[in-house]
Motif scaffolding. Structure first.
Motif, PDB file in Angstrom:
ATOM      1  N   PHE A 239      62.859  68.673  14.351  1.00 18.01           N
ATOM      2  CA  PHE A 239      63.276  69.342  15.581  1.00 18.01           C
ATOM      3  C   PHE A 239      64.170  70.548  15.258  1.00 18.01           C
ATOM      4  O   PHE A 239      64.967  70.511  14.322  1.00 18.01           O
ATOM      5  CB  PHE A 239      64.050  68.381  16.493  1.00 18.01           C
ATOM      6  N   PHE A 240      64.026  71.585  16.063  1.00 23.20           N
ATOM      7  CA  PHE A 240      64.909  72.749  15.991  1.00 23.20           C
ATOM      8  C   PHE A 240      66.002  72.581  17.038  1.00 23.20           C
ATOM      9  O   PHE A 240      65.742  72.111  18.148  1.00 23.20           O
ATOM     10  CB  PHE A 240      64.136  74.044  16.271  1.00 23.20           C
ATOM     11  N   ARG A 241      67.233  72.980  16.682  1.00 20.81           N
ATOM     12  CA  ARG A 241      68.342  72.950  17.635  1.00 20.81           C
ATOM     13  C   ARG A 241      68.969  74.342  17.676  1.00 20.81           C
ATOM     14  O   ARG A 241      69.100  75.002  16.633  1.00 20.81           O
ATOM     15  CB  ARG A 241      69.419  71.937  17.202  1.00 20.81           C
ATOM     16  N   ILE A 242      69.373  74.770  18.855  1.00 24.67           N
ATOM     17  CA  ILE A 242      70.020  76.075  19.002  1.00 24.67           C
ATOM     18  C   ILE A 242      71.043  76.008  20.123  1.00 24.67           C
ATOM     19  O   ILE A 242      70.805  75.383  21.164  1.00 24.67           O
ATOM     20  CB  ILE A 242      68.989  77.195  19.278  1.00 24.67           C
ATOM     21  N   ALA A 243      72.198  76.627  19.898  1.00 21.77           N
ATOM     22  CA  ALA A 243      73.255  76.714  20.913  1.00 21.77           C
ATOM     23  C   ALA A 243      73.348  78.154  21.399  1.00 21.77           C
ATOM     24  O   ALA A 243      73.358  79.087  20.587  1.00 21.77           O
ATOM     25  CB  ALA A 243      74.590  76.262  20.331  1.00 21.77           C
ATOM     26  N   THR A 244      73.390  78.355  22.705  1.00 24.13           N
ATOM     27  CA  THR A 244      73.426  79.700  23.280  1.00 24.13           C
ATOM     28  C   THR A 244      74.445  79.780  24.410  1.00 24.13           C
ATOM     29  O   THR A 244      74.878  78.764  24.957  1.00 24.13           O
ATOM     30  CB  THR A 244      72.052  80.111  23.840  1.00 24.13           C
ATOM     31  N   THR A 270      78.335  80.317  30.807  1.00 22.77           N
ATOM     32  CA  THR A 270      78.172  78.906  30.478  1.00 22.77           C
ATOM     33  C   THR A 270      77.332  78.799  29.217  1.00 22.77           C
ATOM     34  O   THR A 270      76.583  79.720  28.877  1.00 22.77           O
ATOM     35  CB  THR A 270      77.492  78.130  31.629  1.00 22.77           C
ATOM     36  N   SER A 271      77.482  77.683  28.509  1.00 15.33           N
ATOM     37  CA  SER A 271      76.777  77.507  27.242  1.00 15.33           C
ATOM     38  C   SER A 271      75.936  76.247  27.268  1.00 15.33           C
ATOM     39  O   SER A 271      76.144  75.354  28.097  1.00 15.33           O
ATOM     40  CB  SER A 271      77.776  77.458  26.074  1.00 15.33           C
ATOM     41  N   GLN A 272      74.991  76.180  26.324  1.00 20.22           N
ATOM     42  CA  GLN A 272      74.062  75.071  26.300  1.00 20.22           C
ATOM     43  C   GLN A 272      73.515  74.851  24.885  1.00 20.22           C
ATOM     44  O   GLN A 272      73.579  75.737  24.042  1.00 20.22           O
ATOM     45  CB  GLN A 272      72.892  75.289  27.263  1.00 20.22           C
ATOM     46  N   VAL A 273      73.004  73.649  24.659  1.00 20.96           N
ATOM     47  CA  VAL A 273      72.331  73.299  23.405  1.00 20.96           C
ATOM     48  C   VAL A 273      70.917  72.850  23.746  1.00 20.96           C
ATOM     49  O   VAL A 273      70.722  71.992  24.611  1.00 20.96           O
ATOM     50  CB  VAL A 273      73.073  72.170  22.656  1.00 20.96           C
ATOM     51  N   TYR A 274      69.935  73.456  23.059  1.00 22.11           N
ATOM     52  CA  TYR A 274      68.528  73.106  23.270  1.00 22.11           C
ATOM     53  C   TYR A 274      67.966  72.435  22.025  1.00 22.11           C
ATOM     54  O   TYR A 274      68.319  72.788  20.889  1.00 22.11           O
ATOM     55  CB  TYR A 274      67.697  74.354  23.565  1.00 22.11           C
ATOM     56  N   VAL A 275      67.070  71.490  22.244  1.00 18.90           N
ATOM     57  CA  VAL A 275      66.297  70.872  21.172  1.00 18.90           C
ATOM     58  C   VAL A 275      64.834  71.219  21.407  1.00 18.90           C
ATOM     59  O   VAL A 275      64.313  71.030  22.517  1.00 18.90           O
ATOM     60  CB  VAL A 275      66.483  69.344  21.148  1.00 18.90           C
ATOM     61  N   LEU A 276      64.175  71.754  20.370  1.00 19.28           N
ATOM     62  CA  LEU A 276      62.800  72.210  20.515  1.00 19.28           C
ATOM     63  C   LEU A 276      61.913  71.570  19.453  1.00 19.28           C
ATOM     64  O   LEU A 276      62.366  71.217  18.361  1.00 19.28           O
ATOM     65  CB  LEU A 276      62.693  73.733  20.407  1.00 19.28           C
ATOM     66  N   SER A 281      50.955  75.982  18.613  1.00 17.11           N
ATOM     67  CA  SER A 281      51.558  77.287  18.329  1.00 17.11           C
ATOM     68  C   SER A 281      52.762  77.572  19.215  1.00 17.11           C
ATOM     69  O   SER A 281      53.302  78.675  19.190  1.00 17.11           O
ATOM     70  CB  SER A 281      50.519  78.399  18.506  1.00 17.11           C
ATOM     71  N   GLU A 282      53.198  76.583  20.001  1.00 14.78           N
ATOM     72  CA  GLU A 282      54.328  76.773  20.896  1.00 14.78           C
ATOM     73  C   GLU A 282      55.547  75.992  20.419  1.00 14.78           C
ATOM     74  O   GLU A 282      55.424  74.891  19.879  1.00 14.78           O
ATOM     75  CB  GLU A 282      53.974  76.340  22.320  1.00 14.78           C
ATOM     76  N   LEU A 283      56.714  76.571  20.624  1.00 17.36           N
ATOM     77  CA  LEU A 283      57.988  75.910  20.366  1.00 17.36           C
ATOM     78  C   LEU A 283      58.517  75.465  21.725  1.00 17.36           C
ATOM     79  O   LEU A 283      58.973  76.291  22.523  1.00 17.36           O
ATOM     80  CB  LEU A 283      58.946  76.875  19.671  1.00 17.36           C
ATOM     81  N   VAL A 284      58.440  74.180  21.989  1.00 21.27           N
ATOM     82  CA  VAL A 284      58.675  73.640  23.331  1.00 21.27           C
ATOM     83  C   VAL A 284      60.045  72.962  23.408  1.00 21.27           C
ATOM     84  O   VAL A 284      60.424  72.195  22.515  1.00 21.27           O
ATOM     85  CB  VAL A 284      57.572  72.628  23.700  1.00 21.27           C
ATOM     86  N   VAL A 285      60.784  73.248  24.472  1.00 21.05           N
ATOM     87  CA  VAL A 285      62.071  72.585  24.715  1.00 21.05           C
ATOM     88  C   VAL A 285      61.798  71.140  25.120  1.00 21.05           C
ATOM     89  O   VAL A 285      61.120  70.874  26.116  1.00 21.05           O
ATOM     90  CB  VAL A 285      62.877  73.305  25.812  1.00 21.05           C
ATOM     91  N   THR A 328      65.599  64.124  22.683  1.00 26.14           N
ATOM     92  CA  THR A 328      65.228  64.445  24.066  1.00 26.14           C
ATOM     93  C   THR A 328      66.384  64.266  25.036  1.00 26.14           C
ATOM     94  O   THR A 328      66.264  64.610  26.211  1.00 26.14           O
ATOM     95  CB  THR A 328      64.051  63.558  24.525  1.00 26.14           C
ATOM     96  N   ASN A 329      67.502  63.749  24.543  1.00 25.89           N
ATOM     97  CA  ASN A 329      68.627  63.501  25.440  1.00 25.89           C
ATOM     98  C   ASN A 329      69.954  63.802  24.735  1.00 25.89           C
ATOM     99  O   ASN A 329      70.797  62.918  24.544  1.00 25.89           O
ATOM    100  CB  ASN A 329      68.605  62.049  25.934  1.00 25.89           C
TER     101      ASN A 329
END
Length: 529
Positions: A239-244, A270-276, A281-285, A328-329
């Motif tokens: 899994f890829f993780r990114i904070a924005t 506001t900030s958030q962390v996503y897991v993808l 061929s898609e990088l899905v959240v 996923t959580n």
């Protein structure tokens, strides 16, 4: 161009083995074993393509908005093939043996462009926005070139190349042994109710599979907000993780009476962390944690296994510990508030503690100096700041390049020693001004204590010498127990790293310059001749 040299230790000479030519200017690189992956970026000339259908063109002067848009689209459709072929001819690696251009290793623009066409049309009518202004995907081309440095020879070196049109001029690079990610910031026009308008920030992610000296485009995806730096991105256990952070949003509103524009705040940052996850061929959240630090912005991020550490700041420093054990959580395990904020977090003691460098601040958010801290994160539910040391601004300022340039940070794990560059200036007592490196002992029980410093320039040195325009980035290394430091205009070797007793040698790169030289500059912006 990348050059590969061979060093002869006996003759102390360098000989050129091979070179690899690349489009664009250098952006970033990663070395994995003997394999080099180099990212370059080139500006794309869109002006020659869009100029014929600009709204101000005289031939559109008597047209309605609808008539103009249709006429401009017709022109675009009639010229886009020639323009695309022209772009590909500028990328020699896309040419097949029969000289026919191929897009095999170019990621398609359409897969990243999902702006609603109706909104774009209305936006152009309201604000007179030019074509591509909102998307920007044709503004720059990023190229990834990979090769094996061990195969360098005068006969040439085999390289593989891939690329994409992007919305940013300088994508951030993140890599593991088998994955590479390019992260690009962008924005979209957002037409809200009535004539109100704003922009939405987003980050595009392009992933590549790495196999030896070959980087193959794998997937693309998108998340809301802007990332901070390469440590805001991570790949772990599939899994890829990114904070924005989504910045404070302002919107323009058109006055229906006189047509004037006004601006107003419509939402706080506001900030958030996503897991993808890569799905074809898609990088899905697949998971998201939102609303971190409302009204604040991310200052630093570190992902370690199934945990994430995120620091935000406005007045105080909330350190969020994120539980990522369930991709996923994702959830907040705890939050610790401390004064100031961390700009770089370095794991020590097997990841049970974080050694951080950043800024100290009052409870009102006024910055007061450089802050070094140690946080105990052994128990994710109960983190604590166990030690801190502050280099006070005083009547001036104090700063360290390690807060934004992580190659300037060096921690010696066995001896528990931290080496960072520092610059201090005091306008009341100029003679205490200092530019160099400071060595600290990091003791969890007894605290953080300075062991000594290496002075690259004091105030008198800055004031009375002439300097060239080149400026060395801050770097340090330990060689045979001695500390070698690079900063500003000089290189020093000092013995030993634990005591800094004696200056072994010094290389002043601007030795011999004087104020009559053609290129004579101040040492720093705070020094005047």
């Amino acid at each position: 161009t990348a050059f590969i040299y061979k060093f002869n230790p006996d003759a102390k000479t360098l000989s050129l083995l091979s070179q690899v030519d690349m489009n664009g200017s250098f952006n970033g690189a990663r070395s994995i074993g003997s394999y080099a992956h180099i990212v370059t970026n080139a500006y794309v000339d869109t002006w020659s393509f869009t100029l014929p259908f600009q709204r101000c063109n005289e031939k559109f002067s008597n047209m309605t908005s609808e008539e103009y848009e249709q006429a401009a689209l017709n022109l675009a459709y009639s010229s886009v093939d020639d323009y695309a072929n022209k772009l590909l001819k500028g990328l020699p690696w896309t040419q097949n043996t029969d000289a026919v251009p191929s897009c095999k290793n170019i990621i398609r623009i359409s897969t990243m462009t999902n702006q609603n066409s109706t909104i774009l049309s209305q936006a152009r009518k309201l604000g007179g926005l030019s074509w591509f202004y909102n998307q920007g995907f044709l503004q720059n081309f990023v190229q990834l070139t990979s090769f094996d440095v061990n195969q360098g020879s005068m006969a040439g070196i085999k390289s593989s190349t891939s690329g994409s049109f992007i919305a940013a001029s300088s994508p951030q690079v993140y890599a593991t042994e088998d994955k590479l990610v390019l992260a690009c910031r962008g924005y979209r026009y957002d037409l809200m109710s009535g004539n109100d308008a704003s922009y939405n920030e987003y980050t595009n992610l392009i992933t590549f599979d790495l196999s030896g000296a070959v980087a193959t485009p794998k997937s693309i995806g998108e998340v809301d907000g802007y990332f901070n730096d390469q440590y805001s991105i991570d790949y772990y256990d599939g899994f890829f993780r990114i904070a924005t952070t989504n910045g404070q949003k302002w919107a323009s509103s058109v006055n229906n009476t006189d047509g004037s524009y006004t601006w107003q705040t419509i939402s706080e940052s506001t900030s958030q962390v996503y897991v993808l996850e890569e799905q074809s061929s898609e990088l899905v959240v697949v998971g998201a944690l939102k609303d971190l630090g409302k009204g604040e912005t991310i200052q630093s991020v570190r992902f370690l296994g199934n945990k994430g550490y995120v620091v935000t700041f406005k007045q105080v420093d909330p350190l969020f510990i994120i539980d990522l054990s369930s991709p996923t959580n994702p959830a907040v395990a705890s939050e610790l508030k401390a004064t100031g904020f961390s700009q770089y977090m370095h794991p020590i003691k097997d990841g049970n503690f974080l050694l951080t460098v950043g800024q100290e601040a009052t409870t009102e958010g006024v910055l007061t100096g450089v802050k070094i801290s140690v946080f105990n994160v052994t128990d994710p539910s109960a983190p604590s700041e166990v030690q801190k040391y502050v280099v006070e601004n005083g009547d001036g300022w104090a700063s360290t390049d390690a807060s934004w340039d992580y190659y300037a940070f060096r921690y010696l794990d066995q001896s528990e020693v931290l080496i960072i560059p520092e610059s201090v200036y005091n306008w009341q007592i100029p003679n205490v001004s200092f530019d160099g490196f400071v060595v600290y002992q990091i003791d969890l029980a007894d605290g953080i204590k300075p062991l000594g410093n290496v002075t690259h320039a004091d105030y008198d040195f800055m004031q009375h010498y002439c300097w060239g325009g080149a400026y060395l980035p801050s770097r340090s290394m330990v060689f045979n127990g001695d500390l070698v430091t690079f900063k500003s205009h000089s290189i020093l070797r000092t013995s030993t790293v634990g005591t800094l007793k004696t200056k072994v040698w010094e290389l002043n790169l601007d030795n011999g310059r004087n104020k009559s030289s053609v290129s004579c500059y101040n040492y720093g912006p705070w020094v005047m001749f």
